[in-house]
Design a protein around this motif. Structure first.
Motif, short mmCIF file in Angstrom:
data_model
loop_
_atom_site.label_atom_id
_atom_site.label_comp_id
_atom_site.label_asym_id
_atom_site.label_seq_id
_atom_site.Cartn_x
_atom_site.Cartn_y
_atom_site.Cartn_z
N SER A 11 -15.15 -41.24 -13.37
CA SER A 11 -14.67 -40.04 -14.03
C SER A 11 -15.32 -38.81 -13.40
O SER A 11 -16.51 -38.83 -13.09
CB SER A 11 -15.00 -40.09 -15.52
N VAL A 12 -14.52 -37.78 -13.25
CA VAL A 12 -15.01 -36.54 -12.64
C VAL A 12 -14.24 -35.37 -13.25
O VAL A 12 -13.10 -35.54 -13.71
CB VAL A 12 -14.84 -36.59 -11.11
N GLN A 13 -14.88 -34.22 -13.26
CA GLN A 13 -14.19 -33.04 -13.76
C GLN A 13 -13.29 -32.45 -12.69
O GLN A 13 -13.51 -32.66 -11.48
CB GLN A 13 -15.21 -32.00 -14.23
N ALA A 14 -12.31 -31.70 -13.13
CA ALA A 14 -11.40 -31.04 -12.19
C ALA A 14 -12.19 -30.19 -11.21
O ALA A 14 -13.14 -29.51 -11.59
CB ALA A 14 -10.40 -30.18 -12.95
N GLY A 15 -11.79 -30.29 -9.94
CA GLY A 15 -12.51 -29.58 -8.89
C GLY A 15 -13.62 -30.38 -8.25
O GLY A 15 -14.18 -29.98 -7.23
N GLY A 16 -13.93 -31.51 -8.86
CA GLY A 16 -15.01 -32.35 -8.35
C GLY A 16 -14.57 -33.27 -7.23
O GLY A 16 -13.41 -33.24 -6.79
N SER A 17 -15.51 -34.10 -6.78
CA SER A 17 -15.26 -35.00 -5.65
C SER A 17 -15.62 -36.43 -6.04
O SER A 17 -16.46 -36.67 -6.92
CB SER A 17 -16.10 -34.59 -4.44
N LEU A 18 -14.98 -37.35 -5.33
CA LEU A 18 -15.23 -38.77 -5.55
C LEU A 18 -14.87 -39.50 -4.26
O LEU A 18 -13.95 -39.09 -3.55
CB LEU A 18 -14.37 -39.28 -6.70
#
Length: 125
Positions: A11-18
């Protein structure tokens, strides 16, 4: 036979990276084209990025400039670096492989013989 095992979802917030990974096992020497697909609930599976054994890549228009597909041949591992993620990109991400080169035809799911079990990517707003 070739087995594909994805990992790295989360899970990541919008704008984040994975970054998601796909480890390949078995007769990997004969694999020429690998790719990442994704499937959101209620939607068809769609191609995201593909890479040939010579390193050439292709991306879906929606991810160009934000996602990068790469492979480590020594580790038999495929990667997908995802930056600037959007909530609408929440989906199960699948790794796929086939014995022929990607060439000019690579977005059809029917074109791939091997599939992983998928790894979930959730992007929250």
């Amino acid at each position: 036979q070739v087995q594909l095992v994805e990992s790295g979802g989360g899970s990541v917030q919008a704008g984040g990276s994975l970054r998601v990974s796909c480890a390949a096992f078995g007769y990997t020497y004969s694999i020429d084209c690998m790719g990442w697909f994704r499937q959101a609930p209620g939607k068809e599976r769609e191609g995201v990025a593909v890479i040939d054994s010579d390193g050439s890549t292709n991306y879906a228009n929606s991810v160009k400039g934000r996602f990068t597909i790469s492979q480590d041949n020594a580790k038999n591992t495929l990667y997908l670096q995802m930056n600037s993620l959007k909530p609408e990109e929440t989906a199960m991400y699948y790794c796929a492989a086939r014995h022929s080169y990607c060439g000019g035809s690579y977005w059809g799911t029917y074109e791939y013989k091997y599939w992983g079990q998928g790894t979930q990517v959730t992007v929250s707003s």
